[in-house]
Design an enzyme around this catalytic site. Structure first.
Site, PDB file in Angstrom:
ATOM      1  N   CYS A 112       0.814  -1.222   0.000  1.00 38.21           N
ATOM      2  CA  CYS A 112       0.000   0.000   0.000  1.00 38.21           C
ATOM      3  C   CYS A 112       0.847   1.271   0.000  1.00 38.21           C
ATOM      4  CB  CYS A 112      -0.944  -0.002   1.201  1.00 38.21           C
ATOM      5  SG  CYS A 112      -2.009  -1.445   1.227  1.00 38.21           S
ATOM      6  N   HIS A 254      -3.006   6.947   3.357  1.00 36.22           N
ATOM      7  CA  HIS A 254      -3.474   5.689   2.765  1.00 36.22           C
ATOM      8  C   HIS A 254      -4.859   5.352   3.301  1.00 36.22           C
ATOM      9  CE1 HIS A 254      -3.874   1.709   1.368  1.00 36.22           C
ATOM     10  NE2 HIS A 254      -3.757   1.160   2.564  1.00 36.22           N
ATOM     11  N   ASN A 284     -10.194   0.013   0.563  1.00 38.41           N
ATOM     12  CA  ASN A 284      -8.734   0.074   0.566  1.00 38.41           C
ATOM     13  C   ASN A 284      -8.238  -0.463  -0.784  1.00 38.41           C
ATOM     14  OD1 ASN A 284      -6.005  -0.412   0.877  1.00 38.41           O
ATOM     15  ND2 ASN A 284      -6.186  -1.480   2.833  1.00 38.41           N
TER      16      ASN A 284
END
Ligand code: UT7
Length: 338
Positions: A112, A254, A284
């Site tokens: 990520c 994030h 996500n």
């Protein structure tokens, strides 16, 4: 003024299929209220069968090139942990599909945090004088690697891609990337892992276990590390470039869990209204998360030229990173599906 990398274009996409929390709750023991309260997520987009990460990356890359008003770059970096296949890299295919056959391209794996790592590599190449323009893409498809029985992963991940064009410029221009802070911690590599297909698993020559094909994440521990590392990294970066919390107009972290974003903002002393939250619509999206959030906020006109933006990402590895920039005067299209 010193040579600097400048954000020149931005674009992103999500696949067409919308999966809301009620649909997740039909197969997993969960419910819409729990997912919204504990994560902030309402829906996400999942790919149709046959779609690969390179397909999403190509669309986002094209949109970023259009936003920058250019048709080629000197280097293509694709941040992804879900490439089309383990070998070869997906970036050469994406570059060729974007009409840039012959241009160097490589995949970058930092989960990520991949997009921020990609910005760092691209800015380094530009500042060193090795490139004039670089396309950085963050793209991932995790929906096909989710354990249908795992409540921690199935509820949060979505698919998508986002991309940015960086060009050579000067540090005083709007859009200039003015600093980075990156880090990693391999001791905690087991907190988020997909074992199948790698050299360790293959060399054991044992039959593949079904669960090795899925992303396994120790949610609670990852949550704690995410807060510590994202707050620590953004504060280290702000110290190194002389920004105080009042200098941050927008915090774009994030997008894994809204509680993580708010806790980090509280630690940094940045008001929660200045946190860009996009995960409610897409979940996500791993390496695509920051460019998707930026594209959405820019397309809605929330980011004004000259405003100061702090990006911070965290993911498996563990890997984390922050980047600081002033917002450029660029045209950015919305994230509608192709
Ligand atoms: O992108 C890379 C980085 N990834 C992240 O940053 C993800 C970070 N982790 C998280 O966002 C959260 O840990 C999750 C969303 C994955 C889980 O939320 P949590 O608040 O940490 O839940 P938990 O695992 O501590 O479980 C709390 C309770 C438990 O019930 P009891 O034992 O308190 O009765 C769980 O059984 O919630 C229950 N639970 C659920 N209930 C409904 C756990 N998952 C679910 C679920 N639906 N999906």
């Amino acid at each position: 003024m010193s040579r600097s990398a400048v954000l020149a274009g931005l674009g992103a996409m999500v696949p067409e299929r919308v999966v809301d929390n009620d649909e997740i709750a039909r197969t997993i023991d969960t419910d819409d209220a729990w997912i919204r309260t504990r994560t902030g997520i309402s829906r996400r987009h999942w790919v149709a069968p046959g779609t690969a990460t390179g397909d999403l990356a190509t669309v986002a890359g094209r949109r970023a090139l259009e936003s920058a008003g250019v048709d080629s770059v000197d280097l293509v970096i694709l941040a992804t942990s879900t490439p089309n296949q383990p070998m070869p890299a997906t970036a050469p295919e994406v570059a060729t599909r974007l009409g840039m056959a012959g241009v160097p391209g490589y995949d970058l794996s930092a989960a990520c945090a991949g997009f921020v790592y990609g910005l760092h590599a691209a800015a380094g190449s530009i500042v060193a004088g090795l490139s004039e323009r670089v396309l950085v893409i963050g793209a991932d498809i995790w929906s096909t690697r989710l354990d249908p029985a795992d409540r921690a992963t199935a509820i949060i991940f979505g698919d998508g891609a986002g991309a940015a064009v960086l060009r050579a410029g000067t540090a005083d221009e709007p859009g200039a990337l003015v600093g980075f802070d990156l880090g990693s911690d391999g001791a905690n590599r087991d907190l988020a892992v997909l074992p199948a297909g790698g050299s360790r698993q293959r060399s054991r020559r044992e039959p593949l276990r079904e669960e090795d094909n899925y992303l396994a994440m120790r949610g609670k521990e990852i949550f704690t590390h995410a807060v510590d590392r994202m707050a620590g990294s953004s504060e280290a970066l702000m110290d190194s470039i002389g920004w105080s919390s009042e200098d941050v107009d927008w915090f774009v972290g994030h997008q894994a869990n809204v509680r993580i974003l708010h806790t980090v903002a509280d630690v940094m002393n940045v008001p929660r209204e200045q946190v860009v939250v996009h995960l409610d619509k897409v979940g996500n999206t791993s390496a695509a998360s920051i460019p998707l959030a930026l594209t959405d906020a820019a397309a809605e006109g929330r980011l004004a030229p000259g405003q100061r933006v702090l990006l911070t990402a965290f993911g498996g590895g563990l890997s984390w990173g922050s980047a600081a920039l002033s917002w450029p005067d660029i045209k950015v299209a919305g994230i509608e599906s192709p």
